[in-house]
Write an enzyme that holds these catalytic residues in place. Structure first.
Site, mmCIF file in Angstrom:
data_model
loop_
_atom_site.group_PDB
_atom_site.id
_atom_site.type_symbol
_atom_site.label_atom_id
_atom_site.label_comp_id
_atom_site.label_asym_id
_atom_site.label_seq_id
_atom_site.Cartn_x
_atom_site.Cartn_y
_atom_site.Cartn_z
ATOM 1 N N HIS A 52 0.858 -1.318 0.003
ATOM 2 C CA HIS A 52 0.164 0.021 0.181
ATOM 3 C C HIS A 52 0.923 1.503 0.041
ATOM 4 O O HIS A 52 1.940 1.408 0.287
ATOM 5 C CB HIS A 52 -0.803 0.227 1.236
ATOM 6 C CG HIS A 52 -0.198 0.434 2.430
ATOM 7 N ND1 HIS A 52 0.077 1.550 3.022
ATOM 8 C CD2 HIS A 52 -0.072 -0.637 3.367
ATOM 9 C CE1 HIS A 52 0.616 1.521 4.167
ATOM 10 N NE2 HIS A 52 0.534 0.069 4.432
ATOM 11 N N ASP A 238 0.043 8.841 4.573
ATOM 12 C CA ASP A 238 0.986 8.572 5.752
ATOM 13 C C ASP A 238 1.775 7.354 5.365
ATOM 14 O O ASP A 238 2.242 7.271 4.059
ATOM 15 C CB ASP A 238 0.108 8.348 6.814
ATOM 16 C CG ASP A 238 0.823 8.035 8.302
ATOM 17 O OD1 ASP A 238 0.195 7.713 9.266
ATOM 18 O OD2 ASP A 238 1.872 8.380 8.373
ATOM 19 N N THR A 239 2.001 6.437 6.089
ATOM 20 C CA THR A 239 2.761 5.222 5.901
ATOM 21 C C THR A 239 2.419 4.473 4.685
ATOM 22 O O THR A 239 1.447 4.415 4.356
ATOM 23 C CB THR A 239 2.536 4.383 7.277
ATOM 24 O OG1 THR A 239 2.288 5.037 8.551
ATOM 25 C CG2 THR A 239 3.600 3.348 7.415
ATOM 26 N N VAL A 240 3.642 3.748 4.478
ATOM 27 C CA VAL A 240 3.637 2.847 3.156
ATOM 28 C C VAL A 240 3.816 1.461 3.897
ATOM 29 O O VAL A 240 4.592 1.467 4.939
ATOM 30 C CB VAL A 240 4.625 3.138 2.032
ATOM 31 C CG1 VAL A 240 4.254 4.343 1.535
ATOM 32 C CG2 VAL A 240 6.080 3.050 2.675
ATOM 33 N N VAL A 255 6.533 -1.630 7.362
ATOM 34 C CA VAL A 255 5.935 -0.477 7.405
ATOM 35 C C VAL A 255 7.117 0.542 7.427
ATOM 36 O O VAL A 255 8.232 0.274 7.985
ATOM 37 C CB VAL A 255 4.792 -0.395 8.478
ATOM 38 C CG1 VAL A 255 5.466 -0.563 9.902
ATOM 39 C CG2 VAL A 255 3.941 0.844 8.425
#
Length: 424
Positions: A52, A238-240, A255
Site C-alpha cells: 500500500h 501517511d505510512t507505506v 511498514v
C-alpha cells in the site's frame, strides 16, 4: 451498499454494516480465484505480495504515479521470491522501492517536521521467527527499513558480548550511529527532501504563523474539520507498507513512514511501534492461519488501538471479511481508547494463508490458499498486489463511498489467490 467487481469485495459504512453482516461474506462468495497458467515443463514458484502507498487522500491527478510505485514494489518483491528469497527478504525489498519514490511519505520525499528536518520511522516483522526490528525518528538514512531489517537479522544471531540482549528498536542519534556502524548507506537530510515536501513545508509553516497571529487561531486549530480540496496533497498521506507470503508459507510484514507533516522533532509514529505498525505470525498449534498486517493513517490513533496486532488476531476467525470488518469497527472506529476523538483515521492491508485443503493432483505440487484484504476509514488508500505466477501487478485506489464521513465509516475490499509450488 455492496459493489462487487473482479476480485473486489465490499464497501460498508457504520450505518449499514449491521444489515450487511446478515448476508454471506463477500470473501466467501467470490468466484474468481487466481491460479497460474501452468506449463508442465516449468517448475512452479510460489509467493504473493500486497503493498500500500498510504491511507489518506490520493488525488486523481497523481493516481498514475501512486499505482506505478505500487507496481514497482510488487515486482521487486516477486523478483526476490522467484530467486528463492524468504518472505522477510521480499517484504524489505518492496519497502525499499516504496521509500525511494518521491510520491510517498517514506524515505525519500518524507514530510518535514517543525524544524524543517526529516525523521523517519520503520519496522519489520518475520512471521517465521517472530523477530521484529524497528527505528524511530531516524535522520540521514534514505531507506530506514534497511536499518530495521538489519536489527532483526542481528537479533536472530543471539546475545551480544557479556550476555547483553541485542536491541530490536532504536531511535534518533543512537539509531543513526548503529546504522553507520553496520554499513547502512547514509544520505543527507536535505537530499531526501523533494520539491513536493519542501513546498508543503513552506505552505504549512506560513499557515501556522498566520494562525498564531490571529486571536481566534488557537480556537480554530482545536476544531476538527475535514480538509478542503486545495489542502489535500502528498502531505496528507501517511505510512507505506507491504505483506508477503513465500513459497514455504512463511509470512512477513513491514511498514515505513516520514510521519505527520509539521510534527514535533522526536515524535515516533505507529510505523515503529510493536504491534501497531505491522504484524506477522506463521500458523501454529494455536493459530490455524498465518497472518500478516501493515497499517497506515494517524499514528497516534493506531498506537492507542494497537491495530496491527488486533487485526492479526481477528484473522483467526473462519470468515476473514467479517472478522476484519468487525475489527475495524469495534477495535478502531468505536474503540474506547479513541472515545475522545470524533474521527478514527487509519487503514490496513491484511494477508492470511493456509495450506489448500484439497488434495493436489500430483504429489510433487503443493498449494497455498491466500486471502488478502484492505480496509480504511480515510478518504482513499492505494494498493497493489501480485503473485509469483502473475506477469504484472494489479493496482487499485480504494475510495470511501460518496457522501460518507472519513473517520466514521470504512471501506473494505480484497480477493483470494491460490498459489501452486513444486515440491522437491
Amino acid at each position: 451498499m455492496i459493489g462487487l467487481s473482479s476480485n473486489v469485495g465490499a464497501m460498508e459504512s457504520l450505518k449499514n454494516s449491521a444489515e450487511e453482516q446478515q448476508t454471506s461474506s463477500p470473501l466467501n462468495s467470490w468466484s474468481q480465484i487466481q491460479e497460474p497458467s501452468r506449463n508442465p515443463k516449468q517448475k512452479l514458484a510460489g509467493g504473493f505480495v500486497l503493498v500500500h502507498a498510504g491511507a489518506g487522500y490520493h488525488s486523481e491527478s497523481k493516481a498514475k504515479e501512486y499505482k506505478h510505485v505500487c507496481k514497482r514494489a510488487c515486482q521487486r518483491a516477486v523478483d526476490r521470491l522467484k530467486a528463492g528469497a524468504l518472505a522477510v527478504e521480499a517484504v524489505a525489498a518492496a519497502l525499499v522501492e516504496l521509500e525511494d519514490s518521491p510520491f510517498t511519505n517514506a524515505g525519500m520525499g518524507s514530510n518535514l517536521n517543525l524544524s524543517g528536518e526529516i525523521e523517519c520511522d520503520a519496522s519489520i516483522m518475520d512471521g517465521k521467527t517472530l523477530h521484529y526490528g524497528a527505528v524511530g525518528a531516524l535522520s540521514g538514512i534514505k531507506n530506514p527499513v534497511l536499518v530495521a531489517n538489519r536489527l532483526l537479522i542481528e537479533a536472530q544471531k543471539g546475545k551480544l558480548s557479556a550476555g547483553r540482549i541485542p536491541p530490536c528498536f532504536l531511535v534518533g542519534r543512537g539509531a543513526h550511529d548503529w546504522a553507520v556502524s553496520h554499513g547502512i548507506p547514509l544520505c543527507l537530510s536535505e537530499k531526501m527532501a523533494t520539491k513536493f515536501s519542501l513546498s508543503a513545508y513552506k505552505r504549512n509553516k506560513r499557515k501556522m504563523e498566520l494562525a498564531e497571529k490571529m486571536d481566534t487561531g488557537l480556537k480554530q486549530t482545536k476544531k476538527r474539520r475535514q480538509p478542503s480540496e486545495h489542502e489535500k496533497g502528498p502531505g496528507c498521506l501517511d505510512t507505506v507498507g507491504a505483506v508477503v507470503v513465500d513459497l514455504e508459507g512463511n509470512v512477513a510484514a513491514a511498514v515505513s513512514s516520514g510521519g505527520l507533516a509539521m510534527k514535533h522533532p522526536g515524535r515516533v509514529g505507529q510505523a515503529a511501534h510493536y504491534g501497531c505498525g505491522c504484524w506477522a505470525e506463521n500458523a501454529c498449534n494455536m493459530n490455524p492461519y498465518s497472518t500478516a498486517v501493515s497499517t497506515s493513517g494517524c499514528g497516534e490513533h493506531l498506537i492507542r488501538t494497537m491495530l496491527a496486532r488486533e487485526c492479526s488476531a481477528a484473522m483467526q476467525s473462519e470468515d476473514a471479511h467479517h472478522a476484519l470488518l468487525e475489527a475495524m469497527q469495534n477495535k478502531f472506529i468505536s474503540s474506547p481508547f479513541l472515545a475522545s476523538e470524533d474521527r478514527a483515521l487509519g487503514g490496513v492491508i491484511v494477508l492470511r494463508c493456509c495450506r489448500c485443503a484439497e488434495a493436489p493432483p500430483s504429489q510433487n505440487i503443493q498449494g497455498i490458499l491466500v486471502e488478502f484484504l484492505w480496509s480504511h476509514t480515510t478518504e482513499s488508500m492505494c494498493v497493489g498486489y501480485m503473485s509469483a505466477q502473475d506477469s504484472k501487478a494489479k493496482t487499485h485506489i480504494s475510495r470511501l463511498p460518496p457522501g460518507t464521513v472519513p473517520g466514521q465509516c470504512l471501506a473494505i475490499e480484497g480477493g483470494v489467490c491460490r498459489l501452486m509450488s513444486a515440491v522437491e
